[in-house]
Design a protein around this motif. Sequence first.
Motif, mmCIF file in Angstrom:
data_model
loop_
_atom_site.group_PDB
_atom_site.id
_atom_site.type_symbol
_atom_site.label_atom_id
_atom_site.label_comp_id
_atom_site.label_asym_id
_atom_site.label_seq_id
_atom_site.Cartn_x
_atom_site.Cartn_y
_atom_site.Cartn_z
ATOM 1 N N THR A 332 0.835 -1.201 0.000
ATOM 2 C CA THR A 332 0.000 0.000 0.000
ATOM 3 C C THR A 332 0.867 1.246 0.000
ATOM 4 N N ASP A 333 0.353 2.294 -0.586
ATOM 5 C CA ASP A 333 1.063 3.576 -0.501
ATOM 6 C C ASP A 333 0.392 4.475 0.542
ATOM 7 N N THR A 496 0.086 -1.776 -4.575
ATOM 8 C CA THR A 496 0.624 -0.688 -5.400
ATOM 9 C C THR A 496 1.077 -1.231 -6.751
ATOM 10 N N ASN A 518 -7.895 -0.814 -3.153
ATOM 11 C CA ASN A 518 -7.197 0.258 -2.440
ATOM 12 C C ASN A 518 -8.139 1.291 -1.823
#
Lengths: 566, 566
Positions: A332-333, A496, A518
Motif C-alpha cells: 500500500t502507498d 501498489t 485500495n
Amino acid sequence: MTQATTQASAGATARPFFEQHREILKRALQAIAERSYWSAYPESPSPKVYGEGAAAEGEAAFRALLGKDFPLDQPGTTGWVASESSPFGVELGVRYPHPDVDALVAAAQAGMPAWRDAGPQARVGVCLEILHRLHRNIFELANAVQFTSGQAFVMAFQAGGPHALDRALEALAYAYAEMTRTPTKADWEKPAGKGEPLRMTKTFHVVPRGVALVIGCNTFPTWNSYPGLFASLVTGNPVVVKPHPRAVLPLAITVRTAREVLADAGFDPNLVTLAAEEPGEGMASVLATRPDVRIVDFTGSTEYGEWLEANARQAAVYTEKSGVNAIIVDSTDDFAGMCRNVGFSLTLYSGQMCTTPQNILVPSSGIATDEGHKSFDEVGAGIAGAVSKLTQDPGRAVELTGAIVNAGVLQRLDRARGIGELVLDSQAVAHPAFADAVVRTPLVVKLGAADEATYGSEWFGPISFLIATGSTEESLDVFRRTISAKGALTASVYSTDEKVLDAAEQAALDAGVHLSCNLTGGVFVNQSAAFSDFHATGANPAANASLTDGAYVANRFRIVQSRRHR
Amino acid sequence: MTQATTQASAGATARPFFEQHREILKRALQAIAERSYWSAYPESPSPKVYGEGAAAEGEAAFRALLGKDFPLDQPGTTGWVASESSPFGVELGVRYPHPDVDALVAAAQAGMPAWRDAGPQARVGVCLEILHRLHRNIFELANAVQFTSGQAFVMAFQAGGPHALDRALEALAYAYAEMTRTPTKADWEKPAGKGEPLRMTKTFHVVPRGVALVIGCNTFPTWNSYPGLFASLVTGNPVVVKPHPRAVLPLAITVRTAREVLADAGFDPNLVTLAAEEPGEGMASVLATRPDVRIVDFTGSTEYGEWLEANARQAAVYTEKSGVNAIIVDSTDDFAGMCRNVGFSLTLYSGQMCTTPQNILVPSSGIATDEGHKSFDEVGAGIAGAVSKLTQDPGRAVELTGAIVNAGVLQRLDRARGIGELVLDSQAVAHPAFADAVVRTPLVVKLGAADEATYGSEWFGPISFLIATGSTEESLDVFRRTISAKGALTASVYSTDEKVLDAAEQAALDAGVHLSCNLTGGVFVNQSAAFSDFHATGANPAANASLTDGAYVANRFRIVQSRRHR
C-alpha cells in the motif's frame, strides 16, 4: 365483468400517482443505464434536510406504536404475537396479527386479476407512492429499524431508510424497463408474394407468476427486503411479507403504508400482507412450499437458503446467504489510510453486515508500504490500532457498533476467542444511553493459510481473521478457492502493483465476486451504493441473484400474447 | 498472462465479424423492441432467392456426409457412434465422435476465460458469423433436418433453416441488449459536503455461469436448440450440444460450423462441442448433473424435463415440455376457413409439433356459423373433410405430413384409435419418393367433457380430440383447468362474439397461454414468428421459459464489478 369494473375504477385513481412520480422514475431509469452516482432520497438525517421537527415527530410516532396491537386490518387474523426483543434492551411489546395462512394467501390472490390488468404504469405509480409515503415518515421507520436490528441511529436511518428506498426504486426501475421493453400492441404484416399481406394485431400482456413471499432478516429488515418486495409487487404479484420474528416493526410499517396506498388507488389492500409468527413456528417454510406461492425472496443463513432452493421448487427463489468476504493485502502507498479503512469496516455494526470482511490475507513476510516494510504482525497491529481508536470512547464507539443483534452472535464470539492467537480482543462497551444494550467491539484472530477449516466458513459477527499466507500468490489462491466454495458478497485488495491488481481482478472474475481496490478514504468495502454498485453477483454461493439487475426482475412476470387478424 | 495474450489476438480477429454483422444486429435489436414483422433469413427455398445451384449443392453436401465419420476433431473421443434411423427409410450411417465426458467438459472450460474476457461485441460477432455460415449452407442443413426429423422438405427447410436462424438471432439480440444495458465503465462522484467529492471508477464485467448443456430433440433439432445454444454462447459460456440420438446430423453440422468460426476468430474451438451417444446411454443426465455444468436447455417430455428441474439443481434449467394445446370453437363467420385452418394445423408434420392443437372444444349443441347452425357432428365433419382434402392425394399429402418420427408415435396412434368414436380415422399413405417412409394422416376421436382423464394429458402425434362440452362456458372452464394443470404451448378460439373473445383472453391470461383468435387464413396456431410471437410463455407447465425474451437470457451471465478511486 367485475374485474373490468375494478380495473377501470382503479386505473382512474392509480393514474395520478404515475403522473405525479413520472420524473423520479425517468431519472431512475437513466441512473440504471449509467450506473454512476445518483440517489433519490437524501441520506443525511439532518434537520436542514428533513426539517426541524421531523426527527422528534418520527421518534414519537415510533414510541406511540409500542406496547399496542399494530394497526393492520388484514383478513385471516387468528391472534396476536409480540416476538421482538430489542438489542438495545428497550421494551417494544408491539403485537402483530398472526394469520391463518390459507386465508391470507386466498386474500392475496383475490386482488391479483385487477392488479394484473391495471398494467405496468398504474402499478409503478402505486409503488412509487408507497416509497413516497414511507419517505415522508422516514424517522418513524428509522427508529423501528434501529430498535429491532441493533444498528446505531445514523446507520439505521441511512441503510434502513433512504438507502433501502433507493434500492426499492432501483428494483422498480429495472422492473418497469423490463415490463415495457415489449410493446403492449404490435401490428404484424407479412408479405405474401403477389397476394395480400398477412396482417395481424398482437397484444402483449404482463402476467404475474402468483403470490410472492418475502422473508425478512433480523439485521436489515428493510434494505434486504425492499428490492424483492417491490420487484414482485410492481410486476403484478401479491406479496406476503414474512418478517424475522425479531425485526417485525419496520416491515409492519411498510405493509401498513403499502395497504393504505393500494386502497387509495382503488386496489385490494390485501395485495400486500404481513405474516407475523411466533419464533420457531416455521411459517416461512409453510408459505414457501405452497403451490400457489410462486416467488420467494430470502436473506439469511446458507442452511435455510439452500433448504428453500431445494424445497420451494414451484417458485422462483432468490436467496442471499452467508459467505467468506476477503481482503488481500499485498502492499500500500497509504498504510495509515488502509488500516483506518479496514478498521472502520470491521467496526461498523460490530461486523454484523453480510458485507463485513472476515478473512484478511497478508503474506507472513509482511508488505511494502509508504511507511517502509511492515511485518505481518505490524499489519495486524495497524488494523487493531485503528479499531481501538474508533472504539476507545464508548460514546463514539456505540454510534458505530450499535448493539449485538442476538445471543447467537455472542456465543460465536466466545467460541472464536479460543481458536487462535488474538490480534485484537473484543471489548464489551457500556452504552451511555441504553444500559441493557449488549455492545462488543471487533475480535481479530491470527490464523495460518492451513487453517482453512476455520476461516473457510462464515463467522457472522465481530469476528475477523488475519491470515498469514506464503505470498500474495497464495493469498490469491485462498481467495479464489474459498470464495468459489463458500461465496462472498464483498472482496477487496490493497496493492501498489498493477499486476497484482490485475491478478486480483482475474481472481474476482473467476470466483464471481465484486472487488474494491485500495480503499483508504471514505468508501468502505461493506457499503454498496444503489444505482451504481450491484449488491452480490449471483455468481458465487453467497447469493443466487444480484440486487438489482435485469435477471433479478425478468422472471417475476411472464408475457402472454394474443393475436388476431386485422 | 496466457489469457491476456489469447484475448488480444482473439479480439483482433473477432472484431471484423462484429463490424461485418453490425447492421443485422442493429435491425434485430429494433425488431425485438417492436415485435412487428421482420425476418433476417428468407424462408423460401426458391432458386430465385438462393440461386440455381444451391438446392442441388446442399443436397450433395448432405449426401457426401452419409456412411462416414463426421469430421469433428474435438478432444476426448473414445469411439464413434451411428445412432440415426431416418423416418424416410433412407440409410444415413453417419458416425459421430463419442466423447469421454470428463475430457469434453475440461476442454470446454479451457477456452472460457479468453472467451469471457473478449467481451460482448467480439462474442456476438463470432455468433453472427456462425449464423452467416450456417445460412450459406442452408440446404445441407435442411436436408439433415428432413432426413432425421421426418419433416417434409419445405418445412425442414423453413423451420430447420431460416426460422431457426431467426430464433437464434433473436436470442442473440436479447442477450446483447442485456449484456450491454450495464455500461462497461462508470465514473461515480458522490458529493461530500464541503470536502472533495468521493470519486471512483467502476468496471462492470459480463461473467459467464459456466459450461452450458443443450439437449436437442428428435423433431426440431435446430429450431428448438438454437436459442439456448446461442444465448449461452454469446454470454460467455462454453456449450456442449447433446443431440437426440435420432437427430444428430443437423447439430453436428452446427457444431462443426461453430468450431470453424471460433478457430478463425482466434478462440478455442472447444467452446462448442458435440456429445453424441448411443441410444439409452443417458449421457444427458450425466452431463446435466455435473457441478461444472451451470446451464441446461432442454426440449422434450414432461417426465424428463421435470427430472432435470429436480436434479440439475446446480444449473439454470430451461425446459420446454409437453402440453395439452386447445381450441375453443364457439361460433364463426367463416366456417369453411375455420375448418381449412384447423385441418391444416392437424395435418402439418402429422401433428408431431409441440404446438399442434390436441383438444378441440365444441358445444354439444353445435355452433352458429356463416353457413347457418352447425351441429357438433357437422363441425367434426367439417374439420375431417378439410383434413381429407389436404391428404387425399399422396404426393400432396406427404409434403404436409412428412413421415412419422418414431415407433412410439405409431403405438400411441394405435392406442388412441380404441378410446372413442372416430371422427376421422388415420390413414397410411404410400410415400411416392421414399418407399420405406411411414406416413400417417391425422386421427380425430370424439370425447365428452367428462373424459378429462384422456384428453387431460398429451397424446403426441397425429391425434386430436373433438370434445363435446355443455356450452362455451364449459369449454372455457376445461381450457383454463387443463392448461393450468398440464400446460400448453398454443391455444386458439373461434367466435364472432366479442364477449367470448374477451373471456377467452382472460382465460388465456389466467392459464398463462398464448392465444390466437379466429385464424381462418394463412396463419396457423402451430406456427410462431420469430421477432414477433413468443414461443411458450413460461407461465404454465408446458415450459418454464419463453423463446426468447429478457428472462430467457438475463440469468445466463452475471455482472461482476470492480471499483477503485480515481
